[in-house]
Design an enzyme around this catalytic site. Structure first.
Site, PDB file in Angstrom:
ATOM      1  CG  ASN A 142       2.356   0.826   4.707  1.00  0.00           C
ATOM      2  OD1 ASN A 142       2.902   1.013   5.782  1.00  0.00           O
ATOM      3  ND2 ASN A 142       1.564   1.750   4.157  1.00  0.00           N
ATOM      4  CE  LYS A 168       7.796   5.141   8.187  1.00  0.00           C
ATOM      5  NZ  LYS A 168       7.298   3.806   8.430  1.00  0.00           N
ATOM      6  CD  GLU A 223       6.565   0.308   8.396  1.00  0.00           C
ATOM      7  OE1 GLU A 223       5.505   0.836   8.010  1.00  0.00           O
ATOM      8  OE2 GLU A 223       7.669   0.607   7.918  1.00  0.00           O
ATOM      9  N   GLY A 224       3.311   1.337  11.873  1.00  0.00           N
ATOM     10  CA  GLY A 224       2.154   1.205  12.754  1.00  0.00           C
ATOM     11  C   GLY A 224       1.719   2.496  13.418  1.00  0.00           C
ATOM     12  NE  ARG A 260      -2.233   1.879   3.240  1.00  0.00           N
ATOM     13  CZ  ARG A 260      -2.243   1.690   4.566  1.00  0.00           C
ATOM     14  NH1 ARG A 260      -2.985   0.744   5.101  1.00  0.00           N
ATOM     15  NH2 ARG A 260      -1.519   2.442   5.366  1.00  0.00           N
ATOM     16  CE  LYS A 296       7.546   9.965   7.691  1.00  0.00           C
ATOM     17  NZ  LYS A 296       6.831   9.340   6.565  1.00  0.00           N
ATOM     18  CB  SER A 332      -4.236  -2.889   7.871  1.00  0.00           C
ATOM     19  OG  SER A 332      -3.907  -1.585   8.242  1.00  0.00           O
ATOM     20  NE  ARG A 372      -4.440   5.976   7.134  1.00  0.00           N
ATOM     21  CZ  ARG A 372      -3.209   5.512   7.322  1.00  0.00           C
ATOM     22  NH1 ARG A 372      -2.944   4.757   8.354  1.00  0.00           N
ATOM     23  NH2 ARG A 372      -2.260   5.780   6.469  1.00  0.00           N
ATOM     24  CD  GLU A 432       4.114   4.057   5.928  1.00  0.00           C
ATOM     25  OE1 GLU A 432       5.182   3.510   6.240  1.00  0.00           O
ATOM     26  OE2 GLU A 432       3.055   3.859   6.541  1.00  0.00           O
TER      27      GLU A 432
HETATM   28  N1  LIG Z   1       6.087  13.920   5.249  1.00  0.00           N
HETATM   29  C1  LIG Z   1       4.949  13.974   5.938  1.00  0.00           C
HETATM   30  N2  LIG Z   1       4.181  15.086   5.924  1.00  0.00           N
HETATM   31  C2  LIG Z   1       3.037  15.153   6.637  1.00  0.00           C
HETATM   32  N3  LIG Z   1       2.567  14.159   7.405  1.00  0.00           N
HETATM   33  C3  LIG Z   1       3.272  13.011   7.446  1.00  0.00           C
HETATM   34  C4  LIG Z   1       4.492  12.861   6.723  1.00  0.00           C
HETATM   35  N4  LIG Z   1       4.981  11.640   6.966  1.00  0.00           N
HETATM   36  C5  LIG Z   1       4.111  11.051   7.806  1.00  0.00           C
HETATM   37  N5  LIG Z   1       3.089  11.859   8.104  1.00  0.00           N
HETATM   38  C6  LIG Z   1       1.935  11.548   8.979  1.00  0.00           C
HETATM   39  O1  LIG Z   1       2.355  10.571   9.916  1.00  0.00           O
HETATM   40  C7  LIG Z   1       1.648   9.339   9.719  1.00  0.00           C
HETATM   41  C8  LIG Z   1       2.560   8.165  10.013  1.00  0.00           C
HETATM   42  O2  LIG Z   1       3.714   8.225   9.193  1.00  0.00           O
HETATM   43  P1  LIG Z   1       4.151   7.024   8.279  1.00  0.00           P
HETATM   44  O3  LIG Z   1       5.342   7.423   7.520  1.00  0.00           O
HETATM   45  O4  LIG Z   1       2.984   6.569   7.479  1.00  0.00           O
HETATM   46  O5  LIG Z   1       4.582   5.946   9.344  1.00  0.00           O
HETATM   47  P2  LIG Z   1       3.880   4.606   9.886  1.00  0.00           P
HETATM   48  O6  LIG Z   1       4.722   3.533   9.325  1.00  0.00           O
HETATM   49  O7  LIG Z   1       3.978   4.732  11.356  1.00  0.00           O
HETATM   50  O8  LIG Z   1       2.482   4.566   9.375  1.00  0.00           O
HETATM   51  C9  LIG Z   1       1.122   9.408   8.305  1.00  0.00           C
HETATM   52  O9  LIG Z   1      -0.018   8.620   8.162  1.00  0.00           O
HETATM   53  C10 LIG Z   1       0.830  10.896   8.153  1.00  0.00           C
HETATM   54  O10 LIG Z   1      -0.414  11.231   8.750  1.00  0.00           O
HETATM   55 MG   LIG Z   2       1.729   4.948   7.555  1.00  0.00          MG
END
Ligand SMILES: Nc1ncnc2c1ncn2[C@@H]1O[C@H](COP(=O)(O)OP(=O)(O)O)[C@@H](O)[C@H]1O
Ligand SMILES: [Mg+2]
Length: 480
Positions: free
Chosen positions: A148, A310, A372-373, A129, A368, A153, A455, A146
């Site tokens: 996945n 990441k 994950e999660g 995803r 970051k 999910s 979402r 990102e």
């Molecule tokens: N570059 C970004 N700009 C704005 N919001 C972000 C960014 N990266 C992550 N986020 C916010 O943080 C959440 C979690 O980050 P993500 O990279 O998806 O990590 P995880 O693996 O924990 O899901 C994302 O769903 C988004 O809402």
């Molecule tokens: Mg995410």
């Protein structure tokens, strides 16, 4: 501060109070009755469900960007497949990270051991995803948050969101607008991948194993897959086991078959194993290693899991890196455009420059770790403190990313125990596009785009994890 643009809503939000209360009550029951539901964390019982938090009406999303993200998915699938099979790239990219991040090091260790021992199965299944936010400063073009590669999910529940919101739109007298709400085939498409992998394994009695957490709050999303597989293929059994149970009950047969009690496992679908807390002891790591050595087709295999870190995402966004994995210049350009700035924090000249940049203008960034999660990132003004607490080498466990700033939409967020009538709130939406790819290093059997999820979170929240309780499920209303 510049004003954040607000996307036009699907219908005027001046809904009369009585009507709003009625339609909300109906929508909640629709959700529970159709499995758009989860187990309560606060009052957990395996015998009951709450509806999953949802947005009452579909949130606006630019059609052009939705289509663009969908059309890119097969290229992204192939990219991840190629990355996963590039041992040299994974090894050099993760070299500094594994020195300081124990979890990534443990995963990498499993990978190295399997490489040394020989893979029991050449095929891997990717149920991916790719997540996006529209970036308002670039004409709302989608930027990848990102990708996945493990436990991607909400394919199951998301498939119910368009029908749920269509019901609401019809109740409110706007059935004519349903044409702007795209159909979603996530459930059937993702399960199609698992069924295909089961066929490739070619052992009629073998089962599909779902590796699960000790407690599954997001149970519907997993049962949808299980029930759909059984409905389509009455002869395929799904087993659910935790890593701990696989350790206790599992063993390898003479031809590296994964045997669980009396069953041979054809396909392993990991819905757990992506967080340190899923591994209580060495037993769970041993179970993971045994599965990776087995003949079963893994979703994901360990190299796919590592390709989804990441750190790898950050490396792929460096100039000219995509050329290593994609030959068509048009495709390279298209994928390159969805990347936003991603920076290494390794102890190198470039890494130290990104460190200084983050201290200077933290509000431009997200920090970051390799997790994950949800709930692990550090945002804006909190970044300098977090960075200063780390040693130079520890920074290699993290990456820095430009903050993507999405436009706002307005709507009603409906949560268990929420206010009645609900209030109009400012929201932002994250689009996920699913993809399925099945193949070995030089032979891809299938590669397709597999539906979507939307979402949505309050515009003031940094993160919108639905399972974490911050976000709500939604589906897009496409704006021309
Ligand atoms: N570059 C970004 N700009 C704005 N919001 C972000 C960014 N990266 C992550 N986020 C916010 O943080 C959440 C979690 O980050 P993500 O990279 O998806 O990590 P995880 O693996 O924990 O899901 C994302 O769903 C988004 O809402
Ligand atoms: Mg995410």
């Amino acid at each position: 501060m510049s004003e954040t643009p607000v996307l036009e809503p699907c219908i005027p939000l001046s809904i009369e109070e009585r009507t709003l209360i009625d339609v909300t009550e109906k929508a909640k029951d629709w959700a529970i009755m159709h499995g758009a539901a989860m187990r309560s964390k606060a009052n957990f019982s395996p015998d009951s469900l709450n509806f999953a938090p949802f947005i009452l009406m579909p949130s606006s999303f630019p059609r052009k960007e939705f289509e663009k993200a969908k059309n890119l998915q097969t290229i992204i699938n192939q990219l991840m497949h190629n990355v996963a099979h590039d041992e040299e790239f994974l090894t050099t990219t993760l070299a500094e990270t594994v020195k300081v991040d124990e979890f990534t090091a443990n995963l990498f260790n499993v990978y190295k051991k399997v490489l040394a021992n020989g893979f029991g199965q050449a095929y891997s299944l990717g149920l991916l995803r790719s997540d996006y936010l529209a970036h308002m400063f670039e004409d709302n073009s989608v930027k990848q948050v990102e990708i996945n590669t493990i436990a991607s999910s909400f394919g199951g529940i998301s498939t119910q969101m368009m029908p749920l919101q269509s019901f609401v739109m019809s109740e409110l007298g706007h059935a004519d607008k349903i044409k702007n709400m795209p159909e979603n085939t996530a459930l059937s498409s993702l399960c199609g991948g698992m069924i295909k992998a089961w066929e490739v394994y070619a052992e009629p009695k073998a089962v599909i194993l779902f590796v699960i957490e000790d407690v599954s709050y997001n149970i519907c999303d997993q049962r949808f897959h299980e029930f759909y597989i059984r409905e389509q293929r009455p002869n395929i059994k799904v087993l659910r086991r935790t890593l701990t149970e696989v350790h206790k009950e599992g063993k390898l047969g003479p031809n590296k078959e994964l045997l669980l009690c009396e069953y041979e496992v054809a396909v392993i679908y990991f819905r757990a194993g992506y967080e340190p807390r899923h591994y209580h002891s060495q037993d769970e790591w041993d179970a993971r290693y045994m599965m990776e050595c087995s003949r079963a087709i893994k979703c994901p295999s360990i190299h796919y899991h590592l390709a989804g870190t990441k750190k790898v995402q950050q490396a792929l966004a460096q100039p000219a890196m995509l050329e290593r994995f994609i030959s068509d210049p048009e495709k390279i350009k298209a994928v390159g455009q969805i990347f936003t700035g991603l920076y290494s924090l390794d102890d190198s000249e470039a890494g130290n420059a990104s460190y200084e940049m983050a201290l200077k203008e933290p509000e431009r960034f997200v920090l970051k770790p390799q997790r994950e999660g949800g709930g692990n990132n550090v945002y804006g003004v909190d970044i300098p403190d977090a960075l200063r607490k780390m040693s130079r080498v520890e920074r290699a466990a993290w990456i820095l990313m430009d903050l993507i700033q999405p436009p706002i939409s307005k709507g009603y967020m409906i949560r268990p125990g929420g206010k009645s009538p609900p209030e109009v709130v400012d929201l932002v939406s994250e689009l996920g596009i699913f993809g399925v790819i099945l193949g070995d290093v030089d032979n891809v059997i299938c590669n397709y785009q597999a539906g979507h999820m939307l979402r949505t979170k309050l515009s003031t929240a940094n993160e919108g994890g639905v399972a974490a309780g911050l976000g709500a499920l939604d589906s897009p209303y496409l704006l021309d």
